[in-house]
Design a protein around this motif. Sequence first.
Motif, PDB file in Angstrom:
ATOM      1  N   VAL A   5      37.101   3.656  -8.451  1.00 19.19           N
ATOM      2  CA  VAL A   5      36.735   3.811  -9.860  1.00 19.19           C
ATOM      3  C   VAL A   5      36.585   5.293 -10.161  1.00 19.19           C
ATOM      4  O   VAL A   5      35.629   5.939  -9.705  1.00 19.19           O
ATOM      5  CB  VAL A   5      35.431   3.063 -10.197  1.00 19.19           C
ATOM      6  CG1 VAL A   5      35.088   3.242 -11.673  1.00 19.19           C
ATOM      7  CG2 VAL A   5      35.562   1.581  -9.852  1.00 19.19           C
ATOM      8  N   ILE A  12      30.747   3.352 -18.807  1.00 19.96           N
ATOM      9  CA  ILE A  12      31.680   2.284 -18.471  1.00 19.96           C
ATOM     10  C   ILE A  12      31.904   2.224 -16.969  1.00 19.96           C
ATOM     11  O   ILE A  12      31.876   1.152 -16.357  1.00 19.96           O
ATOM     12  CB  ILE A  12      33.018   2.471 -19.214  1.00 19.96           C
ATOM     13  CG1 ILE A  12      32.819   2.318 -20.723  1.00 19.96           C
ATOM     14  CG2 ILE A  12      34.068   1.477 -18.714  1.00 19.96           C
ATOM     15  CD1 ILE A  12      34.057   2.622 -21.542  1.00 19.96           C
ATOM     16  N   GLY A  13      32.106   3.376 -16.353  1.00 19.35           N
ATOM     17  CA  GLY A  13      32.373   3.414 -14.929  1.00 19.35           C
ATOM     18  C   GLY A  13      31.260   2.799 -14.100  1.00 19.35           C
ATOM     19  O   GLY A  13      31.514   2.047 -13.155  1.00 19.35           O
ATOM     20  N   VAL A  16      31.426  -0.943 -14.343  1.00 24.25           N
ATOM     21  CA  VAL A  16      32.533  -1.480 -13.552  1.00 24.25           C
ATOM     22  C   VAL A  16      32.154  -1.515 -12.077  1.00 24.25           C
ATOM     23  O   VAL A  16      32.409  -2.508 -11.374  1.00 24.25           O
ATOM     24  CB  VAL A  16      33.816  -0.649 -13.771  1.00 24.25           C
ATOM     25  CG1 VAL A  16      34.905  -1.069 -12.789  1.00 24.25           C
ATOM     26  CG2 VAL A  16      34.309  -0.795 -15.204  1.00 24.25           C
ATOM     27  N   VAL A  66      40.860   2.228 -11.002  1.00 27.82           N
ATOM     28  CA  VAL A  66      40.374   2.099 -12.370  1.00 27.82           C
ATOM     29  C   VAL A  66      40.042   3.493 -12.887  1.00 27.82           C
ATOM     30  O   VAL A  66      39.299   4.234 -12.239  1.00 27.82           O
ATOM     31  CB  VAL A  66      39.111   1.212 -12.439  1.00 27.82           C
ATOM     32  CG1 VAL A  66      38.542   1.203 -13.856  1.00 27.82           C
ATOM     33  CG2 VAL A  66      39.421  -0.201 -11.976  1.00 27.82           C
ATOM     34  N   SER A  67      40.587   3.860 -14.034  1.00 26.12           N
ATOM     35  CA  SER A  67      40.242   5.135 -14.659  1.00 26.12           C
ATOM     36  C   SER A  67      39.347   4.872 -15.860  1.00 26.12           C
ATOM     37  O   SER A  67      39.783   4.308 -16.857  1.00 26.12           O
ATOM     38  CB  SER A  67      41.495   5.893 -15.107  1.00 26.12           C
ATOM     39  OG  SER A  67      41.126   7.067 -15.817  1.00 26.12           O
ATOM     40  N   ALA A  68      38.074   5.281 -15.715  1.00 31.03           N
ATOM     41  CA  ALA A  68      37.110   5.153 -16.809  1.00 31.03           C
ATOM     42  C   ALA A  68      36.694   6.540 -17.266  1.00 31.03           C
ATOM     43  O   ALA A  68      35.532   6.800 -17.575  1.00 31.03           O
ATOM     44  CB  ALA A  68      35.899   4.354 -16.345  1.00 31.03           C
ATOM     45  N   VAL A 105      40.912   2.486 -18.879  1.00 29.02           N
ATOM     46  CA  VAL A 105      40.111   2.145 -20.052  1.00 29.02           C
ATOM     47  C   VAL A 105      40.533   3.052 -21.195  1.00 29.02           C
ATOM     48  O   VAL A 105      40.479   4.280 -21.084  1.00 29.02           O
ATOM     49  CB  VAL A 105      38.606   2.317 -19.776  1.00 29.02           C
ATOM     50  CG1 VAL A 105      37.800   1.976 -21.035  1.00 29.02           C
ATOM     51  CG2 VAL A 105      38.171   1.427 -18.618  1.00 29.02           C
ATOM     52  N   HIS A 136      44.010   8.822 -26.905  1.00 26.81           N
ATOM     53  CA  HIS A 136      44.227   7.586 -26.160  1.00 26.81           C
ATOM     54  C   HIS A 136      45.526   6.908 -26.592  1.00 26.81           C
ATOM     55  O   HIS A 136      46.220   6.296 -25.774  1.00 26.81           O
ATOM     56  CB  HIS A 136      43.051   6.633 -26.364  1.00 26.81           C
ATOM     57  CG  HIS A 136      41.891   6.900 -25.457  1.00 26.81           C
ATOM     58  ND1 HIS A 136      41.937   6.657 -24.102  1.00 26.81           N
ATOM     59  CD2 HIS A 136      40.646   7.401 -25.712  1.00 26.81           C
ATOM     60  CE1 HIS A 136      40.772   6.977 -23.555  1.00 26.81           C
ATOM     61  NE2 HIS A 136      39.975   7.434 -24.498  1.00 26.81           N
ATOM     62  N   LEU A 188      28.605  -3.150 -22.823  1.00 23.60           N
ATOM     63  CA  LEU A 188      29.225  -2.447 -21.701  1.00 23.60           C
ATOM     64  C   LEU A 188      29.377  -3.352 -20.471  1.00 23.60           C
ATOM     65  O   LEU A 188      30.460  -3.384 -19.856  1.00 23.60           O
ATOM     66  CB  LEU A 188      28.406  -1.207 -21.349  1.00 23.60           C
ATOM     67  CG  LEU A 188      28.598   0.012 -22.245  1.00 23.60           C
ATOM     68  CD1 LEU A 188      27.454   0.994 -22.049  1.00 23.60           C
ATOM     69  CD2 LEU A 188      29.919   0.687 -21.937  1.00 23.60           C
ATOM     70  N   ALA A 192      32.996  -4.601 -18.562  1.00 21.11           N
ATOM     71  CA  ALA A 192      33.247  -4.551 -17.121  1.00 21.11           C
ATOM     72  C   ALA A 192      33.647  -5.920 -16.590  1.00 21.11           C
ATOM     73  O   ALA A 192      34.495  -6.029 -15.696  1.00 21.11           O
ATOM     74  CB  ALA A 192      32.009  -4.031 -16.398  1.00 21.11           C
ATOM     75  N   LEU A 195      37.260  -6.359 -17.389  1.00 25.71           N
ATOM     76  CA  LEU A 195      38.098  -5.498 -16.553  1.00 25.71           C
ATOM     77  C   LEU A 195      38.248  -6.076 -15.146  1.00 25.71           C
ATOM     78  O   LEU A 195      39.361  -6.164 -14.610  1.00 25.71           O
ATOM     79  CB  LEU A 195      37.491  -4.098 -16.503  1.00 25.71           C
ATOM     80  CG  LEU A 195      38.328  -2.997 -15.850  1.00 25.71           C
ATOM     81  CD1 LEU A 195      38.020  -1.644 -16.481  1.00 25.71           C
ATOM     82  CD2 LEU A 195      38.077  -2.933 -14.347  1.00 25.71           C
TER      83      LEU A 195
END
Length: 213
Positions: A5, A12-13, A16, A66-68, A105, A136, A188, A192, A195
């Motif tokens: 992550v 967010i991270g 997750v 995962v890119s948060a 994300v 984005h 939030l 997750a 995701l």
Amino acid sequence: MRIAVIGANGGIGRCVVTEALARGHLVTAVVRRPEEYQGLAIRVERGDVLDPADVARVAQGQQAVVSAVGGGDGPGRGRLVEPAAHALVAGLRQLADAAPRLLVVGSAGSLTTAAGTPLWDDPAVPPRQFELMRAHGRALDYLRTVRDLDWTVLSPPQSLLPGERTGTYRSDTDALVETPDGLSTLSLPDLAVALVDELEHPAHHGERFTCAY
């Protein structure tokens, strides 16, 4: 599942990481300053999402990345988003057939509203938020040209708020998910949930999806 992550120290991270750990996955938190990471007792790696070689290093041996990563603060907010997408792709390409799945994300900005227009066209969107949304959007446009990697973008709803984990949500691909009275919200922790659900049960290969209550 082995999951890295990137941006695990953000709101967010962290959610997750918590959700993935609760489901028994092996998680590596990738942050720019590990010494500042006050998270769970898990493996923590220093990593730079703008450096393809660093992306390849932290992605080696993972099954999913995962890119948060947030958009940065102050003037030029959103400046990290588009170059990060390019660096993620370049880094994973270095791993060739061993490249893990990529889940990024994104933003709600390019989602189509009930009026048939992108959310970022709403005049009520603040200029700084508009800038981040468009960044984005450009990152998503770039990812849609990528055919040699397994990627997915998760766009949050219009309002992403702290709250409880309910484990419930509704999803769509390019349309903003709204209630009959026009609300598009999600907590939030439930973002997750969506995701990690996608990681465990892939349904959106090479495309974007979104979710809300």
